[in-house]
Design a protein around this motif. Sequence first.
Motif, PDB file in Angstrom:
ATOM      1  N   LEU A  54       0.963  -1.149  -0.033  1.00 23.91           N
ATOM      2  CA  LEU A  54      -0.145   0.120   0.030  1.00 23.91           C
ATOM      3  C   LEU A  54       1.018   1.101   0.149  1.00 23.91           C
ATOM      4  O   LEU A  54       0.492   2.278  -0.666  1.00 23.91           O
ATOM      5  CB  LEU A  54      -0.801   0.056   1.265  1.00 23.91           C
ATOM      6  N   ARG A 114       0.787   3.958  -2.884  1.00 23.49           N
ATOM      7  CA  ARG A 114       0.333   5.325  -2.759  1.00 23.49           C
ATOM      8  C   ARG A 114       1.408   6.455  -3.046  1.00 23.49           C
ATOM      9  O   ARG A 114       0.931   7.518  -3.319  1.00 23.49           O
ATOM     10  CB  ARG A 114       0.343   5.289  -1.247  1.00 23.49           C
ATOM     11  N   CYS A 153      -7.298  -3.585  -1.546  1.00 24.11           N
ATOM     12  CA  CYS A 153      -6.823  -2.428  -0.659  1.00 24.11           C
ATOM     13  C   CYS A 153      -6.331  -1.419  -1.629  1.00 24.11           C
ATOM     14  O   CYS A 153      -6.718  -0.271  -1.387  1.00 24.11           O
ATOM     15  CB  CYS A 153      -5.680  -2.916   0.334  1.00 24.11           C
ATOM     16  N   GLN A 196      -7.871   2.494  -1.592  1.00 18.37           N
ATOM     17  CA  GLN A 196      -7.170   3.587  -1.310  1.00 18.37           C
ATOM     18  C   GLN A 196      -7.091   4.747  -2.290  1.00 18.37           C
ATOM     19  O   GLN A 196      -6.333   6.145  -2.014  1.00 18.37           O
ATOM     20  CB  GLN A 196      -5.753   3.094  -0.607  1.00 18.37           C
ATOM     21  N   GLN A 223      -6.494   3.195   7.809  1.00 16.11           N
ATOM     22  CA  GLN A 223      -5.780   4.144   7.235  1.00 16.11           C
ATOM     23  C   GLN A 223      -6.399   5.129   6.479  1.00 16.11           C
ATOM     24  O   GLN A 223      -7.416   4.898   5.671  1.00 16.11           O
ATOM     25  CB  GLN A 223      -5.040   3.200   6.097  1.00 16.11           C
ATOM     26  N   CYS A 224      -6.058   6.367   6.542  1.00 15.13           N
ATOM     27  CA  CYS A 224      -6.697   7.295   6.262  1.00 15.13           C
ATOM     28  C   CYS A 224      -5.626   8.607   5.543  1.00 15.13           C
ATOM     29  O   CYS A 224      -5.061   9.213   6.164  1.00 15.13           O
ATOM     30  CB  CYS A 224      -7.553   8.025   7.113  1.00 15.13           C
ATOM     31  N   CYS A 271     -11.022   5.888   3.222  1.00 16.06           N
ATOM     32  CA  CYS A 271     -10.580   5.176   4.671  1.00 16.06           C
ATOM     33  C   CYS A 271     -10.590   3.528   4.346  1.00 16.06           C
ATOM     34  O   CYS A 271     -11.536   2.936   3.805  1.00 16.06           O
ATOM     35  CB  CYS A 271     -11.398   5.701   5.640  1.00 16.06           C
ATOM     36  N   LEU A 272      -9.790   2.966   4.838  1.00 10.33           N
ATOM     37  CA  LEU A 272      -9.418   1.482   4.901  1.00 10.33           C
ATOM     38  C   LEU A 272      -9.319   0.898   6.501  1.00 10.33           C
ATOM     39  O   LEU A 272      -8.608   1.410   6.979  1.00 10.33           O
ATOM     40  CB  LEU A 272      -8.174   0.941   4.075  1.00 10.33           C
ATOM     41  N   THR A 324     -14.345  -0.441   4.112  1.00 16.62           N
ATOM     42  CA  THR A 324     -13.901   0.715   3.598  1.00 16.62           C
ATOM     43  C   THR A 324     -14.877   1.936   3.896  1.00 16.62           C
ATOM     44  O   THR A 324     -15.922   1.866   4.262  1.00 16.62           O
ATOM     45  CB  THR A 324     -13.726   0.455   1.910  1.00 16.62           C
TER      46      THR A 324
END
Length: 815
Positions: free
Chosen positions: A146, A150, A175, A179, A615-616, A665-666, A707
């Motif tokens: 990730l 990203r 995922c 994201q 995760q945000c 968000c995850l 999510t």
Amino acid sequence: MTPIPDHHHRSTTKASNKPFKTRHASKSALKERSKGKVEQFERSARKTLHQQVMSKIDRRNHARQLRQNKLGERREGGSVFAGKDGAPRVVAVVALCGDVKSEEVISQMNGSVDVEESGQHSVEVPRFKTRMQYLSPDRTDLFAVLDACRVAGYVLFVLSAQEEVDELGERMLRCVESQGISTVLTGAYGLDRVEPGKKRPDVLKSLKSYINHFFAAQEKVHDLSSRQDCSNVMRSLCTTTPKGIRWREDRSWMYIEDVRWEGEQPVVTGTIRGRNLKADRLVEMGEWGTFQIEKITAVPSEGRSSKRVKVDAERTENLLEQPSDDQDDLAELAPEEATMDDVVTMPAASFAASERKHVLLDDHQYFDEDEEEELSAPKRVPRGTSKYQTAWYLGDNSDSGSDMEDIDQEPEGDMDMDGLASAGPADGHFDDMTMGEPTEGAPTTYAQSEMFPDAAPEDEAEQIAAYRKQRRDEAEQDLEFPDEIELSPNVDARERLARYRGLKSFRNSAWDTEADRFYQPEEWNRLLEISDYKSAKNRVLKETLVGGVRAGTRVNVYLRVALGQGKEQLQAMPLPVSLFSLIRHEHKRTSINASMSLSSDYGAPLKSKEELIMQCGPRRLVINPLFSQAGNTPNNVHKFDRYLHPGRTAVASFIGPVTWGSVPCLYFKRRTPSPASPVDDAIEGLAHDLANPSAFSATTPLDLIATGTTLPPSPPTSPRIIAKRIILTGHPFKIHKKLVTVRYMFFSDQDVEYFKALQLWTKRGRQGFVKEALGTHGYFKATFDGKVGPLDAVGVSLYKRVWPRGARVWRRGDV
């Protein structure tokens, strides 16, 4: 006699005139053709030749402006990669199958454009005059994948031509898709090993069908065993401008190429991307946390610069920017002095809730006067009686009139006419309930003046146990009352439910926030309050467009280490992959609301306040969210959900740092280890894990369960209130038309008197109020607006405000 001839009419009454001869349609014909569209008619009607010529010039000028703007945006997007000193194109190579070797894929791609192997993932491509930076994360580490996707501008998913995508590969796809992802390419590994060769096109079609399920815009799956296809992939990577990610492009960020230490100060090297980098803003570096910037310097050029220029640059150390007096600090909460200066007068009710004589209903306490005045009972009048005629009737308390109805002398106020589909009698909504007449016969009737027998507590213990066992069995079958609780006969309900209150209408009743001041968290008054979120967001986003070091510049960022961050502690953590500049106020804590859709693949309901990893954007937090119902209500009161069921969506609330805009968000959950199994089962499980190493993740034992997206915070004038509901139920012991004796709801006459103001309701939609207590064991009389059946249940709803919990930064050692 001469016969009279028959009378004949002419064949038609309409004359056929010659059509109007013209080369163009008339104005009336144009009006009919335009169907009332005035702008179309006006645009086509040109009065002079000069206007016709000028309009054509205007159209050409407009098209030229659009073309120039599009070319300008494309040049600006690709300007960071231009020239030998341009930023490298970051490519993440993600292996979705266990037999894919990322190093071999990178080697084949470099060989297709005649790039020499240097043993490093940063190479220069002379054919396209650009540089490439490859990232090949370990596929068993989900967070490493990730992080790479990203920060990458291009993501190359590599599928195997011989093995199917396993569970871990599909989890990575979901995922990465959730994201946010930039430009995507897909390749097939090991296609040359498929025999016979005529099956290879079918394999490519199958892989394309699979990847289109996640990324529908993928038009081709490239054969990475072919030199020609590898060359085409390199051409696409070196010439295409990455589309970017919305939330990422609103911030300044960079891929960290190198981290070195100068004494106790870390220095990060990389190329700025996105917005301009400002020294006044804080930076986020993954698990390392948040830092202030000491200064930003330029890295000496490696391209066309001469030796003398390099020496001068090293000697003077080209300083690009230093922080000013407007630099953000690391304080997450407002100082305590700011809250102490404002003297807050706490209401007496909040300090001594147990000393109240009666429960709080909406924002008022009924029956709290020293001399209690009797409420004026509704008069019994014939149906259809007007309000004026009602004043001429004397009070008649008889219940025997069949044509009589209750009329209140004072209106109760505005009724809830919104017609909520999900609201029911438990929330104070009775308008939409279909009132069915009870089919059961009424039990023993009695006169109102009959003496009530007050039984001993020992005699009622068995009756209470039998009744509650029956209610549990019914609840398990029908789930009638999900929020129902049972009070013990030995517990004082006034103390047990001191924080609870009643609401006439859950949707429309005002919530008195002053009564909750005593129970709010200590840090609640120190949180950031945003009165106008939309204007504040626009203001801080406009600040990112002005000033700072320009994107595309290769810089050294000197970070300032805080007191709680030591060199040994940071060196023990894994090196960060990216650096993100935070927008103003994004380090301050506030009440965060985010949507959360629990995956239907998750087998069990998710309990509220359960620990999750979220995760945000550039952050990962450990949260204990409160679940509440989504949607908007006039009073901004939302029901607390104890569980979030698979396939449903709720709002997750917690205390965390501010995030501007809608950021995906995850939500991850730690895997719970299975209980100890026999030796044979353990050996079989170990053999299975060794045979399928990709079936589990040893470094990241987490599962993606939900999510969502961040939501705007509520303004301080109308905060989002999460109300936890409980339901007390009782049994209709004796029924006489609309007068009912209820038991097992309370167990003392003091509790009945305390909760006397609350509205009663039944499962079938009847509503009523407590009339008087009977005896000392909690029995009471109640009047309802209709007949109540003996198998019906009487309930009362109570609400308590619950507060979100704080979040903390996630680090790899927490798993």
